[in-house]
Design a protein around this motif. Sequence first.
Motif, mmCIF file in Angstrom:
data_model
loop_
_atom_site.group_PDB
_atom_site.id
_atom_site.type_symbol
_atom_site.label_atom_id
_atom_site.label_comp_id
_atom_site.label_asym_id
_atom_site.label_seq_id
_atom_site.Cartn_x
_atom_site.Cartn_y
_atom_site.Cartn_z
ATOM 1 N N PHE A 31 0.832 -1.207 0.000
ATOM 2 C CA PHE A 31 0.000 0.000 0.000
ATOM 3 C C PHE A 31 0.867 1.258 0.000
ATOM 4 C CE2 PHE A 31 -1.872 3.441 2.546
ATOM 5 C CZ PHE A 31 -2.965 3.751 1.749
ATOM 6 N N VAL A 32 1.881 1.255 0.857
ATOM 7 C CA VAL A 32 2.775 2.414 0.936
ATOM 8 C C VAL A 32 3.445 2.669 -0.412
ATOM 9 C CG1 VAL A 32 4.848 3.357 2.036
ATOM 10 C CG2 VAL A 32 3.153 2.121 3.417
ATOM 11 N N ALA A 33 3.851 1.589 -1.080
ATOM 12 C CA ALA A 33 4.492 1.741 -2.394
ATOM 13 C C ALA A 33 3.515 2.315 -3.409
ATOM 14 C CB ALA A 33 5.026 0.390 -2.870
ATOM 15 N N ARG A 34 2.264 1.902 -3.356
ATOM 16 C CA ARG A 34 1.277 2.392 -4.320
ATOM 17 C C ARG A 34 1.045 3.889 -4.171
ATOM 18 N NH1 ARG A 34 -1.589 -2.582 -2.620
ATOM 19 N NH2 ARG A 34 -1.089 -4.150 -4.208
ATOM 20 N N ILE A 35 0.875 4.356 -2.929
ATOM 21 C CA ILE A 35 0.582 5.782 -2.776
ATOM 22 C C ILE A 35 1.844 6.634 -2.926
ATOM 23 C CG2 ILE A 35 -1.445 5.357 -1.334
ATOM 24 C CD1 ILE A 35 0.217 6.201 1.094
ATOM 25 N N SER A 36 3.006 5.974 -2.968
ATOM 26 C CA SER A 36 4.251 6.704 -3.236
ATOM 27 C C SER A 36 4.496 6.875 -4.727
ATOM 28 C CB SER A 36 5.436 5.974 -2.585
ATOM 29 O OG SER A 36 5.273 5.893 -1.183
ATOM 30 N N ASP A 37 3.769 6.099 -5.532
ATOM 31 C CA ASP A 37 3.874 6.176 -6.985
ATOM 32 C C ASP A 37 2.782 7.131 -7.483
ATOM 33 O OD1 ASP A 37 3.365 5.772 -9.730
ATOM 34 O OD2 ASP A 37 4.203 3.755 -9.657
ATOM 35 N N PRO A 38 3.138 8.280 -8.046
ATOM 36 C CA PRO A 38 2.129 9.271 -8.455
ATOM 37 C C PRO A 38 1.029 8.704 -9.344
ATOM 38 C CG PRO A 38 4.324 10.212 -8.592
ATOM 39 C CD PRO A 38 4.512 8.756 -8.311
ATOM 40 N N LYS A 39 1.380 7.826 -10.268
ATOM 41 C CA LYS A 39 0.376 7.275 -11.181
ATOM 42 C C LYS A 39 -0.611 6.369 -10.428
ATOM 43 C CE LYS A 39 -0.063 4.834 -15.599
ATOM 44 N NZ LYS A 39 0.676 4.190 -16.718
ATOM 45 N N GLN A 40 -0.088 5.488 -9.576
ATOM 46 C CA GLN A 40 -0.963 4.590 -8.818
ATOM 47 C C GLN A 40 -1.795 5.373 -7.805
ATOM 48 O OE1 GLN A 40 0.442 0.535 -7.729
ATOM 49 N NE2 GLN A 40 2.474 1.299 -8.296
ATOM 50 N N LYS A 41 -1.176 6.374 -7.188
ATOM 51 C CA LYS A 41 -1.912 7.194 -6.232
ATOM 52 C C LYS A 41 -3.075 7.910 -6.916
ATOM 53 C CE LYS A 41 -1.322 10.969 -2.906
ATOM 54 N NZ LYS A 41 -0.356 11.909 -2.275
ATOM 55 N N ALA A 42 -2.831 8.429 -8.089
ATOM 56 C CA ALA A 42 -3.897 9.116 -8.834
ATOM 57 C C ALA A 42 -5.037 8.165 -9.155
ATOM 58 C CB ALA A 42 -3.327 9.719 -10.116
ATOM 59 N N ALA A 43 -4.705 6.909 -9.493
ATOM 60 C CA ALA A 43 -5.740 5.913 -9.785
ATOM 61 C C ALA A 43 -6.565 5.603 -8.536
ATOM 62 C CB ALA A 43 -5.096 4.647 -10.337
ATOM 63 N N ILE A 44 -5.903 5.532 -7.380
ATOM 64 C CA ILE A 44 -6.605 5.279 -6.117
ATOM 65 C C ILE A 44 -7.554 6.430 -5.806
ATOM 66 C CG2 ILE A 44 -6.285 5.123 -3.612
ATOM 67 C CD1 ILE A 44 -3.645 3.603 -4.214
ATOM 68 N N ILE A 45 -7.091 7.659 -5.962
ATOM 69 C CA ILE A 45 -7.923 8.831 -5.683
ATOM 70 C C ILE A 45 -9.113 8.893 -6.639
ATOM 71 C CG2 ILE A 45 -7.940 11.355 -5.714
ATOM 72 C CD1 ILE A 45 -5.050 11.253 -4.669
ATOM 73 N N ALA A 46 -8.903 8.497 -7.895
ATOM 74 C CA ALA A 46 -10.006 8.464 -8.861
ATOM 75 C C ALA A 46 -11.064 7.450 -8.446
ATOM 76 C CB ALA A 46 -9.468 8.144 -10.250
ATOM 77 N N LYS A 47 -10.620 6.287 -7.951
ATOM 78 C CA LYS A 47 -11.561 5.261 -7.476
ATOM 79 C C LYS A 47 -12.321 5.749 -6.243
ATOM 80 C CE LYS A 47 -11.197 1.609 -10.185
ATOM 81 N NZ LYS A 47 -12.383 1.045 -10.878
ATOM 82 N N MET A 48 -11.649 6.486 -5.371
ATOM 83 C CA MET A 48 -12.327 7.048 -4.197
ATOM 84 C C MET A 48 -13.436 7.990 -4.634
ATOM 85 S SD MET A 48 -8.980 7.740 -1.746
ATOM 86 C CE MET A 48 -9.895 8.336 -0.312
ATOM 87 N N ALA A 49 -13.196 8.747 -5.693
ATOM 88 C CA ALA A 49 -14.232 9.647 -6.223
ATOM 89 C C ALA A 49 -15.427 8.859 -6.740
ATOM 90 C CB ALA A 49 -13.643 10.521 -7.325
ATOM 91 N N GLU A 50 -15.163 7.735 -7.419
ATOM 92 C CA GLU A 50 -16.250 6.879 -7.907
ATOM 93 C C GLU A 50 -17.066 6.325 -6.734
ATOM 94 O OE1 GLU A 50 -14.752 3.806 -10.404
ATOM 95 O OE2 GLU A 50 -13.667 5.179 -11.741
ATOM 96 N N MET A 51 -16.377 5.913 -5.682
ATOM 97 C CA MET A 51 -17.064 5.369 -4.509
ATOM 98 C C MET A 51 -17.961 6.427 -3.876
ATOM 99 S SD MET A 51 -13.786 3.262 -2.968
ATOM 100 C CE MET A 51 -14.567 2.758 -1.424
ATOM 101 N N ARG A 52 -17.466 7.653 -3.746
ATOM 102 C CA ARG A 52 -18.288 8.729 -3.172
ATOM 103 C C ARG A 52 -19.508 8.999 -4.045
ATOM 104 N NH1 ARG A 52 -13.347 11.184 -2.896
ATOM 105 N NH2 ARG A 52 -13.929 12.695 -4.509
ATOM 106 N N ALA A 53 -19.314 8.998 -5.351
ATOM 107 C CA ALA A 53 -20.426 9.279 -6.269
ATOM 108 C C ALA A 53 -21.510 8.220 -6.154
ATOM 109 C CB ALA A 53 -19.896 9.373 -7.699
ATOM 110 N N ARG A 54 -21.117 6.949 -6.067
ATOM 111 C CA ARG A 54 -22.107 5.869 -5.940
ATOM 112 C C ARG A 54 -22.935 6.021 -4.672
ATOM 113 N NH1 ARG A 54 -18.017 2.329 -7.916
ATOM 114 N NH2 ARG A 54 -17.542 1.672 -5.783
ATOM 115 N N GLN A 55 -22.286 6.516 -3.614
ATOM 116 C CA GLN A 55 -22.971 6.654 -2.334
ATOM 117 C C GLN A 55 -23.703 7.979 -2.188
ATOM 118 O OE1 GLN A 55 -19.913 6.078 0.595
ATOM 119 N NE2 GLN A 55 -19.493 3.977 -0.027
#
Length: 519
Positions: free
Chosen positions: A297-321
Motif C-alpha cells: 500500500f505504501v508503495a502504491r501511494i508513493s507512486d504518483p500514477k498509482q496514487k492518482a488511480a486510487i484517488i479516482a476510485k475514491m471519487a467513484e465510490m463517493r459518487a455511488r454513495q
Amino acid sequence: MKSGFLFALLLASSACAAEFDLLITNAQIADGSGAPLVHGSIAVKSGRVVAVGQVTGSADAVIDAGGKVAAPGFIDVHTHSEDICLIPAAENFLRMGVTTIITGNCGHSRTDVGKFFEEIEESKVALNVATLIGHGSVREQGMGGSFIRAPSGEQLATMKALVDQAMKDGAVGLSTGLIYVPGSFAKTDELIALAKVAAAHDGIYVSHMRYETVRIFEALDEIIRIAREAKVRAEVSHIKLSGPTAWGKAQEVLTVLDKARAAGLKITHDQYAYTASSTGLRQTLPDAALEGEHEDFVARISDPKQKAAIIAKMAEMRARQGRKDYSYAVIARCRADSSLNGKTIPEAAKMRRGSDALDDQIEVILDIEKQGGASAIFHGMTEEDLQIFLEHPLTMVASDGGPRRFGEDVPHPRSYGNNARVLGRYVRELKLLTLPEAIRRMTSLPAQTFHLKDRGMLKAGAHADIVIFDPEKVSDPSTFSDPHHYAEGFTHVIVNGGVTIRDSAFTEMRSGGPLRMGQ
C-alpha cells in the motif's frame, strides 16, 4: 453413641439444606417466547432454571425483583470480541443485559477455535462466548498475501479443512465480510464450497454482504444463492442501507428476503439500533489499494500514477454513495495519533494540513492508513429505514460491538447501549415493539437461529442466564461524542447461575465460558 449423634447431625443437616441455590421472587417474568409477562418467581439450582411460576421453597440466596422484569439473558449474535480474553469481565455487555455473545463475525476470527476456547476457559470470562469461523481469516491463512484471484485447488482444500476443523471444535458457523480484504476478492463459488462444509456440521452462514449501498440487491441475490446451493441456514449481518443513494429501500429489501423465505430458505437478519456504522477507515479506499502487505500500500501511494488511480476510485465510490466529502466519517481510534480520536475527517484535515478541503481530507485518509490505520464511525443511514427493519419479526438485536475498556478511545456507543436503546427508545418511548416481542428478538430468536441449546428461554432445564431490569428506567446514556457510559436500569444479571451484577454493582463473578455448537 457417637455414631448415633453423627446420624442425627446428618439428618438435621439434610433437613436444613436449601432446595435452591437462588430464588428470584416478585418478578414480572418475560419467558423469551414473546408471550405476555406474568408475575411469579424463578428457582435456580446447579446453574439451571428448575422452576418458573408460583415457586415456593428455601434457597441459599433470594433476590426480590421488586416487580421489575425478569427475562432470559440477552444473546448478542453479532460482536467482534476476539480480544475477550484481554477484557474478560466484558462489563459493557453485562450492564446492558447481555449474557451470551457470538464473535468471529464479518469474516474475521481466530482460526484455531479449539485454542481460542481453551484461552477463554483459562481467562475465566464473565459471559458465554460462541464463535463463527471467519472466511477472511481462513482465506488469508490459506492463500497468503496474494488475494486478487481465486484460490488454487490446493488452497481451497486447505481452507475447507480449516473450516471443517473449526466446526469440529465447536464453531457455530461460517462468517464472511465481503466488503473487506481479502473476502472482497472471493467469488460466489468459493463461498458456496466453504458454506457446504459448515452446513455439514449444522452450522449457519453469516454474511456482512458484498454491498449495503444502492447495489444491495446484488448482494441479496448472492446470499440467497449461497443459502440455496449450499443448503445452509443464512443470516444477514447488521441489515442496513448505507449512503443517500440507497435510502428508502428498506421495504424492498425485506420483500426480497421474505420471498426467499417463502421459497423454503431459512434466512434471518440482525440489526443495531443506531444510524451510524463503525469499521476501519480503510473502507473509504478501493480494495485493490489494500491487496498484499502494508508495504505494498505504501508503495502504491508513493507512486504518483498509482496514487492518482486510487484517488479516482475514491471519487467513484463517493459518487455511488451520493457523498460530496468525508464529513460523515468520525475517527474512533487512530493508532498513530490519538489526538484525532473523535474528530471528523474534515476536522482531522484541518488539524494536520490547515485545510478541510476535499483534497486535504483524502491526503489525511491516505496518511492515516500509511501510519497504521484507524477505526471510524460512519453516519450513513436513516431513522426511517432503521425502524422498518426493526419492525420485521425476524430482526434480531445485535450490537456489532466488542468488549470495551472504560474511557479508552471514542468508540461507537452501541457496545455500551444497544439493547438498552431498543428497550428504552423503541419499546418505551416510540412503542415500535412491545416489551415481550423486543425480548424475544434478544433471547429465543437468537438461540433458535444459532442452535444454542437450552438458552434464550426461562423454563425448567434452561441454563440460568437471567437479567432483571426496570422497563421504566432502562436507558442508554452512551453517545457518539461521549460513549463511555454503562447502560442504566439493569439491577441484576445472572450467568449460568452466578450473579455477576447485583443491585446494579459488578460482583467480579465470572461464571461464563466457551459456548460450543450444541451446548
